[in-house]
Structure formats: structure tokens, C-alpha cells
Design an enzyme around this catalytic site. Structure first.
Site, short mmCIF file in Angstrom:
data_model
loop_
_atom_site.label_atom_id
_atom_site.label_comp_id
_atom_site.label_asym_id
_atom_site.label_seq_id
_atom_site.Cartn_x
_atom_site.Cartn_y
_atom_site.Cartn_z
N CYS A 1 -2.73 -6.87 -4.03
CA CYS A 1 -3.23 -6.97 -5.49
C CYS A 1 -2.85 -5.54 -6.04
O CYS A 1 -2.72 -4.52 -5.58
CB CYS A 1 -4.51 -7.64 -5.74
SG CYS A 1 -5.82 -6.11 -5.21
N ALA B 1 -5.15 -2.83 -5.03
CA ALA B 1 -5.05 -2.16 -3.74
C ALA B 1 -3.52 -1.28 -3.84
O ALA B 1 -3.80 -0.25 -3.40
CB ALA B 1 -4.60 -3.23 -2.73
N ARG C 1 -5.91 1.13 5.95
CA ARG C 1 -4.38 1.43 6.05
C ARG C 1 -4.07 2.41 7.11
O ARG C 1 -3.11 2.95 7.12
CB ARG C 1 -4.30 1.97 4.58
CG ARG C 1 -2.59 2.23 4.28
CD ARG C 1 -2.58 2.28 2.95
NE ARG C 1 -1.03 2.54 2.33
CZ ARG C 1 -0.98 3.94 1.90
NH1 ARG C 1 -1.95 4.64 1.46
NH2 ARG C 1 0.22 4.17 1.23
N HIS D 1 0.91 0.82 -8.19
CA HIS D 1 1.43 1.97 -7.96
C HIS D 1 1.83 2.68 -9.30
O HIS D 1 1.76 4.15 -9.61
CB HIS D 1 2.93 2.03 -7.45
CG HIS D 1 2.68 1.34 -6.01
ND1 HIS D 1 3.76 0.40 -5.22
CD2 HIS D 1 1.69 1.21 -5.06
CE1 HIS D 1 3.31 0.06 -4.22
NE2 HIS D 1 2.21 0.35 -3.99
S1 CFN Z 1 2.48 -0.43 -1.05
FE1 CFN Z 1 3.81 1.00 -0.01
S2 CFN Z 1 3.77 3.15 -0.33
S3 CFN Z 1 5.87 0.65 -0.35
FE2 CFN Z 1 5.76 0.88 1.78
S4 CFN Z 1 6.04 2.81 2.48
FE3 CFN Z 1 3.90 -0.65 3.11
S5 CFN Z 1 2.69 -2.33 2.19
MO1 CFN Z 1 1.20 -1.40 3.48
S6 CFN Z 1 0.35 0.38 2.10
FE4 CFN Z 1 2.22 1.23 2.94
FE5 CFN Z 1 3.70 2.69 2.06
FE6 CFN Z 1 5.95 2.69 0.27
FE7 CFN Z 1 2.19 -0.40 1.35
S7 CFN Z 1 2.28 3.27 3.44
S8 CFN Z 1 2.69 0.04 4.68
S9 CFN Z 1 6.15 -0.67 3.34
N1 CFN Z 1 3.60 0.61 1.78
C1 HCA Z 2 -2.41 -3.23 0.82
C2 HCA Z 2 -2.22 -2.21 1.86
C3 HCA Z 2 -1.66 -2.64 3.29
C4 HCA Z 2 -2.02 -3.90 3.94
C5 HCA Z 2 -1.42 -4.02 5.09
C6 HCA Z 2 -1.68 -5.50 5.92
C7 HCA Z 2 -1.57 -1.53 4.20
O1 HCA Z 2 -1.35 -3.49 0.37
O2 HCA Z 2 -3.28 -3.50 0.21
O3 HCA Z 2 -1.37 -6.33 5.27
O4 HCA Z 2 -1.66 -5.26 7.03
O5 HCA Z 2 -0.45 -0.81 4.74
O6 HCA Z 2 -2.66 -1.12 4.61
O7 HCA Z 2 -0.22 -2.66 2.84
#
Ligand code: CFN
Ligand code: HCA
Length: 541
Positions: A61, A64, A95, A194
Site C-alpha cells: 500500500c 508502506a 524490510r 514513494h
Molecule cells: S518499494 Fe522499491 S525502493 S522499487 Fe524496489 S528497489 Fe522492492 S518492493 Mo520490496 S521495498 Fe524494496 Fe526498493 Fe526500489 Fe520495494 S528496496 S524490495 S524491487 N523496492
Molecule cells: C513493501 C515492502 C516490501 C515487502 C516485501 C515482501 C519489502 O512493499 O511494503 O513482500 O516480501 O521489500 O520489504 O516490498
């Protein structure tokens, strides 16, 4: 191995077969057979649209994306979740974003989960008083430099004015206090969060501290969140090169890093999806240009270092970067030699967030593995197709309202901090600003690109294409393993990492070799698979 693998068109058909017509029509635009004609002409993929209710999406969401992702890794801002306790609790360090506070500093609030713990009466009578009390309590206990407030769904529904509370408490306490209207239901995914986070950090923190930052080559690293220690590895490599890291958004970061970020000469953007807004705003307001980098994969890391050095154009830095690459690569080659006999020709599927499903393909390529299907949870079309499109979301000043708009890339804006001469040199060298490539141009033709994959489709994909490793998140992990396929979390890295930079690449190769050579999941049979005994009696009295 004896696999009978259907062609991609059949797989697509199979995935869509069970859906009602309307849903199938929508999903058909999000399940695309990649077709890379010469250069970067790729098919269009529908992305960043609402998930059909009822479908078990992998997405998260807006809250998050804002609180967990962008602000989560900063250690010395007290992040207060205004809402019921679950939101604060489940976004608390799951995370695996790490931090390293200096020994003499007690300002690391990441081990704490701050929340107003809203109850029924706060929902009915309003929660502002409770929020004021929470801010006061946090201030009295910790005396932090800054406090941030994050709205959860009920806050938007009952209309608590978190921005007014922030302004009032900022005036009263004399520290920086700001709020984020990042209610979970806003937008269609984490992505809107974001943008809201970027806007507020830029408005309330960036540029607040003019204490000079010294260094010959000063950069910010945007979109690197120190998952599993990635940022530590990049700090090591950059320091070795003599490059000064003014700030990272936001892995291993502090308030001061953000506040001084406007002093950097260059922004290196790692995860474009989550932080491009800050990069654009810093360019517009402070004239700091941005380039795209990728430190996932040893070759990509070397390429990114060379690009940073090329931007500065200083021979001393260019030579130093080459020395560092020459020092780091032998360990990488040695590891590859060891793992490749086991990994070559194997297949992977990657379904993660908004950049890793692309970036991690470089590591698999280095190991001789092919990515046969990949997709993002919440990326936009530009992340898939490259720079030909730049859809984005517009958020107003207080981030209360968001609306979807499409803009075309503005490639004409140059770096005002560079001299004419420098810009001419860069142009002659074929240097490009903002040249992010997108997932699809890099993937082979006849692979599957799927946006917002869901549980049903994941199961079907595995059943039909039998990958050697499946990469996604915690919600997918156990169902994948139960289907007999090794699973690697690319969000939290399970218990591993770092995977960025040179040492990270070696860690990743070793881990993937271990996974693809292990038979533990395919040999495992659940008791009912070997000995089905389905009997139940229900007596109605
Ligand atoms: S929201 Fe982003 S900020 S887009 Fe990427 S590299 Fe994932 S989903 Mo989990 S939280 Fe994480 Fe980053 Fe960019 Fe999210 S560190 S793993 S692919 N990510
Ligand atoms: C998020 C955080 C997340 C969830 C990871 C997962 C992360 O989007 O709320 O589903 O295992 O990297 O912690 O993307």
C-alpha cells in the site's frame, strides 16, 4: 532434466483462461510476450493501474511505500505512525534495512516502532489529541532533531489534520516536524507513497543545512536502501575510489544527509522508480544533474563507477576507478568459475517491486542463467519500456490529492553546474543523462513480462514453465517452495546479503548456486501427496 515446456503464447492463453471475459481482457494487456526488435522498440505493457478486486495481488500500500520504503531506513528521525498498531508493527524493520550509527551516538530510532495505536474512540471522536500527545512524548523521551508523522487509512477517512498538528508542534518544540498524507488506500500501490515521501522530504528537509560538505567528487546515491547491507558495500567501494557520498536516499542515512544533499555535484540514481521525483526536483531547484546507475551485478557496478568518473572527467578519478575495478574483479571471476558449471543454462523468474525484477537479471546473466518471466508489482510503463514513456503521478503540496498524468521525457534540460566545455566533452564521449533502459529492451524476445502478478498466475507459471529458481517476496515464498521450486526473496534477501557491488555479486552467485543445486524442495512430499486420506464426517445436530 526432462522438461516439456509450452511456448509463451500457450502460457499466456493458459493464464487468462480461467478469468471472466472483462478481467481476461484487462490482464491480457498486462501479460506481454516480449519482442525486442532492433534497439529499444518493445511492446506496450499496461502498468500502474488498479488491481481487480478479488485478485490476490502481490502489491502493498501507499503507506508502506512512504513510511516503510523511503523513510524507514533513516535512523535519526522519529517516524510516528498515526493509526491502528498493525500498520506500524508490520512496517517495522521487516524490510531488513540496516543502519550503522556511530558508537557515541544514541540517535538510532530504528529499533523502535512508534505508533499512536488508534482505538475505536479515536476513530469516532478524532485522533489529533492522541497524535499531539505522542509527538510530545517522543520529544520528551528522545529529543530528536526531527519527527515525521505518517497517516494510515483511517486518518484520511476521519479527517484528522496531521499537517496542522505538525505545524503546531514544530512551532511549540522548535524541531523539524512534518507529516505525510500517505493513507494506504491512495493510488494503486506502494508507488504513490514513494512520490508523497519524496515531495515532503524535498520540501521539509533537503537544503536545510548549508554546513559545507568537503570532497572533490561529491555525489548522492538515490534509491539505495541498504537492504541486507547493500549500502555498506557501496560505501566501501565509493570510498576506495575517492568519491564522497554526501547522502544516500535513504539507506544508512541520517537527517543531516538529506539536509545537506543539495551540495552534491551529481545524483546517481539506483532505483529510479522510488526516487526519480527527488532527482528531478533537485535538478530543477539546485541544478544537480542525475544519471542512472546500477550496482546490482559486478559488470554493472564497474560500468556505473566508470560512468560517475566520466561525468567528472578528471583523469585522477578515472584512473583510480580502473584500479579499483581491477582489484575487485579477480574475486568475482573466481566465484563465477566455481558456480557457472552449476548455474549455466538454468532459468529464473523474477517478480519484485519496481526495479529489482530488472536489476537482478544482470546477476543471473553473469551466471549464465536466463530470465524466462519477470515483472514488477507497481512499476510504471517507463520502468518496463525505457525512456520512450514517462507516466507519473502528480501530488499536490500537502500530498492530499493525487492524480495520474502522463508527461513526456524532458531530455533537453542540461546540468547548469557544468561548463559549456565540459558538456561538449560529455556529448562527444556519448555520455547520456537519465538514460534508464527499462526491463523489456534488455530481456530476450519470447520471454514473458507480467505486471502485477498474482497468486493464481504465479502458481500456473511455475507449473507450466518449471523455473530453476523463483524470486519474489514473503507472501509468495512458501507456496513456491511447496510446489518444489527453490525460492529466493529479492526484497529482504531472506537472511542474506549484501548483494550489491562486487562482494555482493559473489554472495549472490554462491547463494543461487546453492539453491539451484539443492533438491530439497523437489524431493519433499507433503504427507497427503504420498498417502491421501481424505475423510471427514460432519454431523449436523
Ligand atoms: S518499494 Fe522499491 S525502493 S522499487 Fe524496489 S528497489 Fe522492492 S518492493 Mo520490496 S521495498 Fe524494496 Fe526498493 Fe526500489 Fe520495494 S528496496 S524490495 S524491487 N523496492
Ligand atoms: C513493501 C515492502 C516490501 C515487502 C516485501 C515482501 C519489502 O512493499 O511494503 O513482500 O516480501 O521489500 O520489504 O516490498
Amino acid at each position: 532434466k526432462h522438461k516439456s515446456i509450452p511456448d509463451v503464447a500457450t502460457v499466456k492463453e493458459e493464464l487468462l483462461k480461467k478469468y471472466p471475459t472483462k478481467v481476461a481482457r484487462k490482464r491480457a494487456k498486462q501479460i506481454v510476450i516480449n519482442d525486442v526488435k532492433d534497439g529499444d522498440v518493445v511492446p506496450e505493457v499496461q502498468a500502474n493501474v488498479r488491481t481487480t478486486p478479488g485478485i490476490i495481488t502481490m502489491r502493498g500500500c501507499t503507506y508502506a511505500g512512504c513510511k516503510g520504503v523511503i523513510l524507514g531506513p533513516t535512523r535519526d528521525i522519529v517516524n510516528i505512525t498515526h493509526g491502528p498498531i498493525g500498520c506500524g508493527f508490520y512496517s517495522w524493520l521487516t524490510r531488513r534495512n540496516q543502519t550503522k550509527a556511530p558508537l557515541e551516538s544514541s540517535e538510532n530510532f530504528m529499533p523502535y516502532a512508534f505508533s499512536t495505536d488508534m482505538q475505536d474512540e479515536d476513530i469516532i471522536f478524532g485522533g489529533e489529541k492522541k497524535l499531539i500527545a505522542a509527538i510530545q512524548e517522543a520529544y520528551d523521551t528522545f529529543h530528536p532533531k526531527a519527527i515525521a508523522i505518517f497517516a494510515t487509512c483511517p486518518v484520511g477517512l476521519i479527517g484528522d489534520d496531521i499537517h496542522a498538528v505538525a505545524r503546531k508542534m514544530k512551532e511549540k518544540l522548535g524541531i523539524n516536524i512534518f507529516a505525510f498524507s500517505c493513507e494506504g488506500y491512495k493510488g494503486v500501490s506502494q508507488s504513490a507513497g514513494h512520490h508523497i515521501a519524496n515531495n515532503q522530504i524535498f520540501t521539509h528537509v533537503v537544503g536545510e543545512d548549508d554546513t559545507p560538505k568537503l570532497g572533490e567528487y561529491k555525489i548522492n546515491m538515490l534509491g539505495e536502501y541498504n537492504i541486507g547491507g547493500d549500502a555498506f558495500e557501496l560505501e566501501r567501494v565509493l570510498e576506495k575510489c575517492g568519491i564522497t557520498l554526501v547522502s544516500t536516499f535513504s539507506g544508512n542515512s541520517t537527517y543531516e544527509h538529506f539536509a545537506t544533499a543539495h551540495q552534491a555535484d551529481l545524483n546517481a540514481v539506483m532505483c529510479h522508480r522510488s526516487i526519480n521525483y527527488v532527482a528531478e526536483m533537485m535538478e530543477t531547484k539546485y541544478g544537480i544533474p542525475w544519471i542512472k546507475v546500477n550496482f546490482i551485478g559486478a559488470e554493472s557496478s564497474a560500468k556505473s563507477l566508470r560512468k560517475i568518473a566520466q561525468y567528472f572527467g578528471d583523469k585522477k578519478l578515472i584512473d583510480r576507478v580502473e584500479e579499483v575495478i581491477a582489484e575487485e574483479m579477480p574475486a568475482v571471476y573466481a566465484a563465477l568459475e566455481e558456480v557457472k558449471p552449476f548455474t549455466e543454462g538454468k532459468t529464473a523468474m523474477l517478480f519484485v517491486g519496481g526495479s529489482r525484477a530488472h536489476h537482478y537479471q544482470d546477476l543471473f546473466t553473469e551466471m549464465g542463467m536466463k530470465t524466462i518471466a519477470a515483472g514488477y508489482e507497481f512499476a510504471h510503463r517507463d520502468d518496463y519500456e525505457g525512456r520512450k514513456v514517462m507516466p507519473t503521478i502528480k501530488v499536490d503540496a500537502d500530498s492530499r490529492n493525487i492524480e495520474e498524468i502522463e508527461v513526456t521525457p524532458d531530455s533537453t534540460r542540461f546540468a547548469p553546474r557544468k561548463s559549456e566545455e565540459d558538456l561538449k566533452r560529455l556529448a562527444e564521449e556519448g555520455f547520456t543523462f537519465k538514460d534508464y533502459e527499462g526491463m523489456m529492451p534488455q530481456m530476450e524476445s519470447n520471454t514473458l513480462v507480467i505486471d502485477d502478478l498474482n497468486q493464481y498466475e504465479a502458481d500456473k507459471l511455475i507449473e507450466l514453465l518449471k523455473p530453476d529458481v523463483f524470486c519474489a517476496g514473503i507472501k509468495e515464498k512458501f507456496s513456491v517452495q511447496k510446489m518444489g521450486v527453490p525460492m529466493k526473496q529479492l526484497h529482504s534477501y531472506d537472511y542474506g546479503g549484501p548483494y550489491a557491488g562486487f562482494k555482493g555479486a559473489v554472495n549472490f552467485y554462491t547463494e543461487i548456486k546453492r539453491l539451484v543445486t539443492s533438491k530439497v524442495w523437489s524431493d519433499l512430499k507433503a504427507p497427503w501427496e504420498e498417502n491421501p486420506e481424505l475423510s471427514a464426517t460432519y454431523v449436523w445436530e
